[in-house]
Write an enzyme that holds these catalytic residues in place. Sequence first.
Site, PDB file in Angstrom:
ATOM      1  N   GLY A  57       0.797  -1.226   0.000  1.00  0.00           N
ATOM      2  CA  GLY A  57       0.000   0.000   0.000  1.00  0.00           C
ATOM      3  C   GLY A  57       0.828   1.272   0.000  1.00  0.00           C
ATOM      4  O   GLY A  57       0.382   2.313   0.488  1.00  0.00           O
ATOM      5  N   HIS A 110      10.302   5.855   2.397  1.00  0.00           N
ATOM      6  CA  HIS A 110      10.099   6.521   3.680  1.00  0.00           C
ATOM      7  C   HIS A 110       9.876   5.499   4.773  1.00  0.00           C
ATOM      8  O   HIS A 110       9.211   4.482   4.570  1.00  0.00           O
ATOM      9  CB  HIS A 110       8.934   7.507   3.630  1.00  0.00           C
ATOM     10  CG  HIS A 110       7.672   6.950   3.036  1.00  0.00           C
ATOM     11  ND1 HIS A 110       7.507   6.751   1.678  1.00  0.00           N
ATOM     12  CD2 HIS A 110       6.519   6.538   3.617  1.00  0.00           C
ATOM     13  CE1 HIS A 110       6.305   6.263   1.452  1.00  0.00           C
ATOM     14  NE2 HIS A 110       5.684   6.107   2.618  1.00  0.00           N
TER      15      HIS A 110
HETATM   16  P1  DGP Z   1       2.723   5.210   2.588  1.00  0.00           P
HETATM   17  O1  DGP Z   1       1.321   4.672   2.573  1.00  0.00           O
HETATM   18  O2  DGP Z   1       3.660   4.318   3.340  1.00  0.00           O
HETATM   19  O3  DGP Z   1       3.234   5.588   1.214  1.00  0.00           O
HETATM   20  O4  DGP Z   1       2.658   6.537   3.473  1.00  0.00           O
HETATM   21  C1  DGP Z   1       2.682   7.832   2.971  1.00  0.00           C
HETATM   22  C2  DGP Z   1       2.536   8.747   4.143  1.00  0.00           C
HETATM   23  O5  DGP Z   1       2.903  10.057   3.753  1.00  0.00           O
HETATM   24  C3  DGP Z   1       1.117   8.847   4.710  1.00  0.00           C
HETATM   25  O6  DGP Z   1       1.140   8.397   6.064  1.00  0.00           O
HETATM   26  C4  DGP Z   1       0.766  10.323   4.647  1.00  0.00           C
HETATM   27  C5  DGP Z   1       2.092  11.005   4.427  1.00  0.00           C
HETATM   28  N1  DGP Z   1       2.057  12.174   3.593  1.00  0.00           N
HETATM   29  C6  DGP Z   1       1.616  12.243   2.303  1.00  0.00           C
HETATM   30  N2  DGP Z   1       1.742  13.487   1.835  1.00  0.00           N
HETATM   31  C7  DGP Z   1       2.302  14.220   2.837  1.00  0.00           C
HETATM   32  C8  DGP Z   1       2.675  15.594   2.944  1.00  0.00           C
HETATM   33  O7  DGP Z   1       2.552  16.407   2.028  1.00  0.00           O
HETATM   34  N3  DGP Z   1       3.191  15.995   4.135  1.00  0.00           N
HETATM   35  C9  DGP Z   1       3.376  15.134   5.179  1.00  0.00           C
HETATM   36  N4  DGP Z   1       3.895  15.630   6.307  1.00  0.00           N
HETATM   37  N5  DGP Z   1       3.031  13.825   5.110  1.00  0.00           N
HETATM   38  C10 DGP Z   1       2.496  13.384   3.952  1.00  0.00           C
END
Ligand code: DGP
Length: 117
Positions: free
Chosen positions: A88, A95
Amino acid sequence: MSIFTKIINHEIPANRVYEDDYTLAFHDVDPQAPIHILVIPKKEVAHLQDLDGETMTHLLFAVQQVAKKLKLDERGYRVVINNGADAGQEVPHVHLHLLGGTKLGHIHHQDRTHTAS
Ligand code: DGP
């Protein structure tokens, strides 16, 4: 350019907690725990299988520093990487999720749909 590279470049704001030459850590915009930090490499690589070992080491070092800074060492914390479609992964920039600040539920045997044979 990934949304996380835009954060690295200060084109999108983020609540930063740690930064060094190789990594950046900031609060997740949609926290799944009282403390939910994302630790990312400054080089934009979509998937773990394409990341070099040196950067992986820097990422875990950054996790250590963040946990220390946020005083998580005593209580503990969880580190999660969603890598690829089955996991997912939403953002195509490697990250690590650092989750803590509460007693987290067990993730063992979470998905028994497909058992290894
Ligand atoms: P994943 O599902 O592992 O790809 O998690 C992506 C995460 O990134 C999700 O928990 C929300 C976070 N996220 C997405 N866009 C942004 C953003 O613009 N800023 C921050 N701080 N977090 C973000």
